[in-house]
Design a protein around this motif. Sequence first.
Motif, PDB file in Angstrom:
ATOM      1  N   PHE A 398       0.846  -1.198   0.000  1.00 56.11           N
ATOM      2  CA  PHE A 398       0.000   0.000   0.000  1.00 56.11           C
ATOM      3  C   PHE A 398       0.882   1.249   0.000  1.00 56.11           C
ATOM      4  O   PHE A 398       1.811   1.367   0.808  1.00 56.11           O
ATOM      5  N   SER A 399       0.600   2.208  -0.897  1.00 56.17           N
ATOM      6  CA  SER A 399       1.531   3.316  -1.119  1.00 56.17           C
ATOM      7  C   SER A 399       0.930   4.704  -0.936  1.00 56.17           C
ATOM      8  O   SER A 399       1.652   5.696  -1.030  1.00 56.17           O
ATOM      9  N   PHE A 401      -0.339   6.197   1.752  1.00 58.97           N
ATOM     10  CA  PHE A 401       0.224   6.786   2.966  1.00 58.97           C
ATOM     11  C   PHE A 401       0.825   5.654   3.785  1.00 58.97           C
ATOM     12  O   PHE A 401       0.498   4.478   3.604  1.00 58.97           O
ATOM     13  N   SER A 402       1.715   6.014   4.709  1.00 63.81           N
ATOM     14  CA  SER A 402       2.419   5.012   5.503  1.00 63.81           C
ATOM     15  C   SER A 402       1.526   4.484   6.628  1.00 63.81           C
ATOM     16  O   SER A 402       0.839   5.249   7.302  1.00 63.81           O
ATOM     17  N   SER A 403       1.553   3.160   6.806  1.00 62.27           N
ATOM     18  CA  SER A 403       0.804   2.556   7.908  1.00 62.27           C
ATOM     19  C   SER A 403       1.601   2.549   9.202  1.00 62.27           C
ATOM     20  O   SER A 403       1.106   2.098  10.245  1.00 62.27           O
ATOM     21  N   GLY A 404       2.860   3.040   9.156  1.00 60.86           N
ATOM     22  CA  GLY A 404       3.672   3.160  10.368  1.00 60.86           C
ATOM     23  C   GLY A 404       3.954   1.819  11.018  1.00 60.86           C
ATOM     24  O   GLY A 404       4.281   0.823  10.355  1.00 60.86           O
ATOM     25  N   ASP A 405       3.802   1.777  12.350  1.00 62.06           N
ATOM     26  CA  ASP A 405       4.060   0.549  13.114  1.00 62.06           C
ATOM     27  C   ASP A 405       2.805  -0.288  13.304  1.00 62.06           C
ATOM     28  O   ASP A 405       2.804  -1.229  14.109  1.00 62.06           O
ATOM     29  N   PHE A 406       1.753   0.044  12.600  1.00 61.91           N
ATOM     30  CA  PHE A 406       0.504  -0.678  12.777  1.00 61.91           C
ATOM     31  C   PHE A 406       0.643  -2.120  12.300  1.00 61.91           C
ATOM     32  O   PHE A 406       1.206  -2.391  11.244  1.00 61.91           O
ATOM     33  N   SER A 407       0.119  -3.052  13.111  1.00 66.69           N
ATOM     34  CA  SER A 407       0.152  -4.470  12.779  1.00 66.69           C
ATOM     35  C   SER A 407      -1.189  -5.092  13.154  1.00 66.69           C
ATOM     36  O   SER A 407      -1.810  -4.719  14.151  1.00 66.69           O
ATOM     37  N   VAL A 408      -1.646  -6.033  12.330  1.00 67.43           N
ATOM     38  CA  VAL A 408      -2.928  -6.703  12.582  1.00 67.43           C
ATOM     39  C   VAL A 408      -2.720  -8.112  13.138  1.00 67.43           C
ATOM     40  O   VAL A 408      -3.668  -8.904  13.198  1.00 67.43           O
ATOM     41  N   LEU A 430      -5.639  -1.434   1.441  1.00 65.16           N
ATOM     42  CA  LEU A 430      -4.770  -1.446   2.614  1.00 65.16           C
ATOM     43  C   LEU A 430      -4.851  -2.778   3.353  1.00 65.16           C
ATOM     44  O   LEU A 430      -3.835  -3.301   3.810  1.00 65.16           O
ATOM     45  N   LEU A 431      -6.057  -3.338   3.483  1.00 70.72           N
ATOM     46  CA  LEU A 431      -6.258  -4.608   4.181  1.00 70.72           C
ATOM     47  C   LEU A 431      -7.044  -5.559   3.280  1.00 70.72           C
ATOM     48  O   LEU A 431      -7.979  -5.134   2.587  1.00 70.72           O
ATOM     49  N   THR A 432      -6.665  -6.826   3.317  1.00 68.75           N
ATOM     50  CA  THR A 432      -7.416  -7.858   2.605  1.00 68.75           C
ATOM     51  C   THR A 432      -8.003  -8.840   3.620  1.00 68.75           C
ATOM     52  O   THR A 432      -7.680  -8.801   4.813  1.00 68.75           O
ATOM     53  N   LEU A 445     -10.273  -3.277   3.562  1.00 69.00           N
ATOM     54  CA  LEU A 445     -10.253  -1.816   3.649  1.00 69.00           C
ATOM     55  C   LEU A 445      -9.640  -1.288   2.362  1.00 69.00           C
ATOM     56  O   LEU A 445      -8.477  -1.570   2.050  1.00 69.00           O
ATOM     57  N   ALA A 446     -10.420  -0.541   1.603  1.00 68.33           N
ATOM     58  CA  ALA A 446      -9.976  -0.018   0.310  1.00 68.33           C
ATOM     59  C   ALA A 446     -10.163   1.490   0.268  1.00 68.33           C
ATOM     60  O   ALA A 446     -11.069   2.037   0.909  1.00 68.33           O
ATOM     61  N   VAL A 447      -9.298   2.161  -0.492  1.00 62.36           N
ATOM     62  CA  VAL A 447      -9.317   3.614  -0.628  1.00 62.36           C
ATOM     63  C   VAL A 447      -9.468   3.957  -2.105  1.00 62.36           C
ATOM     64  O   VAL A 447      -8.814   3.355  -2.962  1.00 62.36           O
ATOM     65  N   PHE A 448     -10.331   4.932  -2.404  1.00 66.67           N
ATOM     66  CA  PHE A 448     -10.604   5.357  -3.784  1.00 66.67           C
ATOM     67  C   PHE A 448     -10.226   6.828  -3.935  1.00 66.67           C
ATOM     68  O   PHE A 448     -10.477   7.638  -3.043  1.00 66.67           O
ATOM     69  N   GLU A 449      -9.641   7.155  -5.073  1.00 67.13           N
ATOM     70  CA  GLU A 449      -9.260   8.541  -5.349  1.00 67.13           C
ATOM     71  C   GLU A 449      -9.747   8.924  -6.739  1.00 67.13           C
ATOM     72  O   GLU A 449      -9.325   8.333  -7.738  1.00 67.13           O
TER      73      GLU A 449
END
Length: 535
Positions: A398-399, A401-408, A430-432, A445-449
Motif C-alpha cells: 500500500f503506497s 500513505f504510511s501505515s507506520g508501526d501498525f500491525s494486525v 490497505l487490508l485484505t 479496507l480499500a481507498v478510492f481517489e
Amino acid sequence: MSTQTILFIILAAIVSLALVLFQYFYKNKRKGKLSIALAFLRFIAFFCGFLLLINPKFTKNEYTTERANLIILTDNSSSVASSKQVIEKAIDDIEQSGELYTRFSIREYSFGASLKENDTLTFAENNTNISKALSALREVYSATNSAIVLISDGNQTLGRDYDFQNEQKQFPIYPIAVGDTTRYEDVAISQVNTNRYAFLKNKYPVEIYVSYTGKEDINVPVKVSLNGKTVYRQTVSFSSTSNSEVINTLLDAKSVGTKNLQVSVGELKSERNKANNKKTVVVEVIDEKTNIALVSSLLHPDIGALKKSIESNGQRSVSIMRPNGNSKEWEDVDLFILYQPNASFKKLYDYIEKKQANTFTVTGPKTDWRFLNKSQKQYSKNSYNQEEEVFSVLNTGFSLFSSGDFSVDDFPPLQSSLGDIILNGKNDILLTQRIKGVNLKEPLLAVFEGNEKRDAVLFGENIWKWRMQAYRNTQSFKNFDDLVGKLVLYLATNKSRQRLTLDYENIYAGSNETRISATYFDKAFAFDANADIIL
C-alpha cells in the motif's frame, strides 16, 4: 640556454656542413649555381634534423611592477550625511596624494545595504551592512594584494558583526571614523523570533533577544502585548559584563486571525535612541480543525471507538449525526463517516453526490447493500445475507500513505457478510480478507481517489475490538489511532489548487524593500505571463 647545448648546436652545424661538402663537392666534377643551391637546402635539412635531436630550449624572463590595490570603501547611508564634507575631503586627500598614487592602484566603492561602485555619494541609503560589503570585496580581490580604507560611523543595521569577520586577516583595514561614534547608554530589542503561523487553541513560541550598552547595573521590564493587551511580562537585569538576555515564552492562540505582537523593553533615563526599544511581529492564527460527521442510524460500540480514535488529535472534531438530519448541519463537514448505510441515508447520499464530499463507509451485516449499490459507483457487493468472521491481512504494498508501526497480528476478526466485492475506478487496498485460514483476494479496507473526491470503505463491523487489542498489545491506543488519523487526514485533504497565489511578509520595516510576489494560472493551471493583476 646552457653552454653544453650551444656546443651541441655548433657541432651539429659543422657535421651538417661536412656532410654537404662530401656529398656535393668532393670528387664531384659538376659545379655551378644548382649544386650550390641543392647543397644549401641539404645543409638546412641536416641541421634542422640535428636541432630536433638536441631539442634546445629558449627562456625569456620579463619583470613588471604591479601596484597594490588601495580600496576606498565609503559609507553611503543617511546616518553619515551630516559628515558629508569631512568624507569628501578625506577621499580627495587620498586621491591627490602623490605618494599613494605611485604606490597603489586606487579603487573606490560605496555601500549601504549592498556594495556599489562609487560614482557619486548621495548619503540616502536607509540601511548599513558593513559585513556584506567587506565580504563582496573579499570575493572580488581574493587573488590580489589589497588594503581597505573604511570610511564610516561604524553603526550597522544589517548583517553579522563585522568585528569578527576574517576579511581583516586577508586585507588590512584602515578605518576613518566619521559622524557621532560615541557609545551612549542604550537598551534594545535586538531580535524577535516567532512562527509565522499558529494553530487555534495551541501555544506558539516567542523568542526575544534583549541587549544593553552601558556600565551601570540596571533592571528593566520586558513586555509582550497582543493587540494592545499585555500577555507576558518579565524583568531582566543587565551590567557591564552581562549585557544580553534571551527570553523564551509560549503564548496561547485563542482566536483566529492576524495577531500583532508588540515586544517592548523599558526606557532608561539617559537613553537617546528609544526607537529600538520596541519591535512588532505578526502571527497569523489559523483554524485547521477538521470537522467530521459520523452518521449512523444504529447504536454500536464502533461509533464511540471511532470518535475517540479520531479526536485523539486535537485538530479534529467528530459530530455524531442521524442520516435524516438537516442539510444545513452538513455544510461545514469536511468528511462524512457513514456507518452501515441503509435507505434512511438517501437524502445524505444525494447531498454527498451534489457536493462531491469525501466519505468513509463502514459496512457490516446490518448494511442495506441493495440501497448502497445504487447510491454510489465506487464499489458493489453481492451480499448473501450470511454473517461471517473475517480476519485482516495488511497489504505491505500500500503506497498512498504510511501505515507506520501498525500491525494486525493477533487482531480479532470483524463481522461481515458473505458476498463478492467489485471495486471500480482508481483504488488501493490497505487490508485484505482471510476467512478460515485462507487468504482471499477480497478487499477488507480499500481507498478510492477520483478527480474531485476521495472515499474509503471498510467491509466489516466491530472495529472497536481492534482498538482494544492494540491497547492489549502495546499498552497504548497510539498505533491504532495513528492509522485511523492518517486515513482521516488523507480523506479530508483534497483541496483544489488556487489559480492565484501570493507571497508576502506580514510586516515590512520602513527602511527595507517592500516586495509582493504573485503567480497566476489559467483554467488549465498553466502559468499565464500576460495576466493583469491589480494590487
